[in-house]
Design an enzyme around this catalytic site. Sequence first.
Site, PDB file in Angstrom:
ATOM      1  N   THR A  78     107.197  -4.011  81.735  1.00 50.28           N
ATOM      2  CA  THR A  78     106.545  -4.720  82.517  1.00 50.28           C
ATOM      3  C   THR A  78     105.624  -5.424  82.038  1.00 50.28           C
ATOM      4  OG1 THR A  78     107.035  -3.119  84.304  1.00 50.28           O
ATOM      5  CG2 THR A  78     105.569  -4.933  84.976  1.00 50.28           C
ATOM      6  N   TYR A 126     115.395  -4.862  93.576  1.00 53.73           N
ATOM      7  CA  TYR A 126     115.953  -5.808  94.709  1.00 53.73           C
ATOM      8  C   TYR A 126     117.043  -5.366  95.289  1.00 53.73           C
ATOM      9  CZ  TYR A 126     117.601 -10.322  96.435  1.00 53.73           C
ATOM     10  OH  TYR A 126     117.761 -11.259  97.342  1.00 53.73           O
ATOM     11  N   TYR A 180     112.033   5.197  85.086  1.00 52.07           N
ATOM     12  CA  TYR A 180     110.499   4.624  85.472  1.00 52.07           C
ATOM     13  C   TYR A 180     110.613   4.289  86.934  1.00 52.07           C
ATOM     14  CZ  TYR A 180     107.193   0.591  85.066  1.00 52.07           C
ATOM     15  OH  TYR A 180     106.397  -0.074  85.304  1.00 52.07           O
ATOM     16  N   ARG A 213     106.879  -2.766  92.678  1.00 51.97           N
ATOM     17  CA  ARG A 213     107.781  -3.525  91.747  1.00 51.97           C
ATOM     18  C   ARG A 213     109.365  -3.901  92.107  1.00 51.97           C
ATOM     19  NH1 ARG A 213     105.282  -6.830  87.869  1.00 51.97           N
ATOM     20  NH2 ARG A 213     103.132  -6.161  87.435  1.00 51.97           N
ATOM     21  N   LYS A 259     108.333   8.216  83.887  1.00 54.45           N
ATOM     22  CA  LYS A 259     107.110   7.302  84.374  1.00 54.45           C
ATOM     23  C   LYS A 259     106.842   7.525  85.844  1.00 54.45           C
ATOM     24  CE  LYS A 259     104.760   3.080  83.286  1.00 54.45           C
ATOM     25  NZ  LYS A 259     104.900   1.594  82.859  1.00 54.45           N
ATOM     26  N   ILE A 279     101.630   6.234  80.225  1.00 56.93           N
ATOM     27  CA  ILE A 279     102.127   5.024  79.792  1.00 56.93           C
ATOM     28  C   ILE A 279     100.907   3.821  80.287  1.00 56.93           C
ATOM     29  CG2 ILE A 279     103.768   2.989  79.607  1.00 56.93           C
ATOM     30  CD1 ILE A 279     105.997   5.422  79.958  1.00 56.93           C
TER      31      ILE A 279
END
Length: 293
Positions: free
Chosen positions: A44, A107, A133, A138, A161, A203
Amino acid sequence: MFTGSIVAIITPMTSDGKICRSSLKKLIQYHIKNKTKAIVTVGTTGESATLTQKEHNKVILLSIEFADNKIPIIAGTGANSTKEAILLTKKIEYSGVHACLTVVPYYNRPTQKGLYQHFKSISENTNIPQILYNVPSRTGCDISPETVIQLSKFKNIIGIKEATGDLSRVHQIKQYAKKNFLLISGDDSTALDFMQLGGHGVISVTANIAAKEMSNMCSLALQKKFCDARRINNTLMPIHQSLFLEPNPIPIKWAAWKLGMIQNNYIRLPLTQLSYKTQLILKKSLRISKLLN
């Protein structure tokens, strides 16, 4: 290999928007020098969403070249199409990267069954170590601890993560996942608390500009010297918070440029330059944290 401070590295660009090789090399050397434990490239923070597939592969290969086996490279290979995620992962599987970071499909908002099948398919079709992740803010989709625990049984799914900021997940996953399954924070502000509860590292966005401080903090936390670690973290907290006043990586790119770490502050649309108001706040945070005179 993947414990402690891991940087989610920015992708530096030239004034005309091309990948800046010299700045990328400088950044990687900075992280080697300051004992960052690994580099996540084209995540990202690396603007993966606006890189072409050719550029995506180029940044990964340049990162491997500049790292020169002195620091592990983790490549972002996630996609909202399972087929595409497999292809992206297979493409870099034998490139020299040490692991891939695969984001929850964005999405399309799959069910937990769909998430399980997605990551299972990537695992079964590739051999490279895979770090899940989870970043619902997001992706619009949250992988549950129960699904993570199921996926941890696959040999090459080695960790997650967690960027939810939900600290209760550390215990939930740690209790039932396979032994040595990595729990890595994706939220700088709560990373130390995450590690105190049993997490293995972070991270980090902050590590882009405070590599030594993040490395020291995480090292102390892994040694269970939490009072010493918290002193460092308290100094960095204004940075942790300021870097998310506008969408990542807008603030961190500006900060890296302000500190002379990259040649240019170019960022691709639809992201725009950091607002003047936030520049003032971030500049103050950099001074409080003693990163800027």
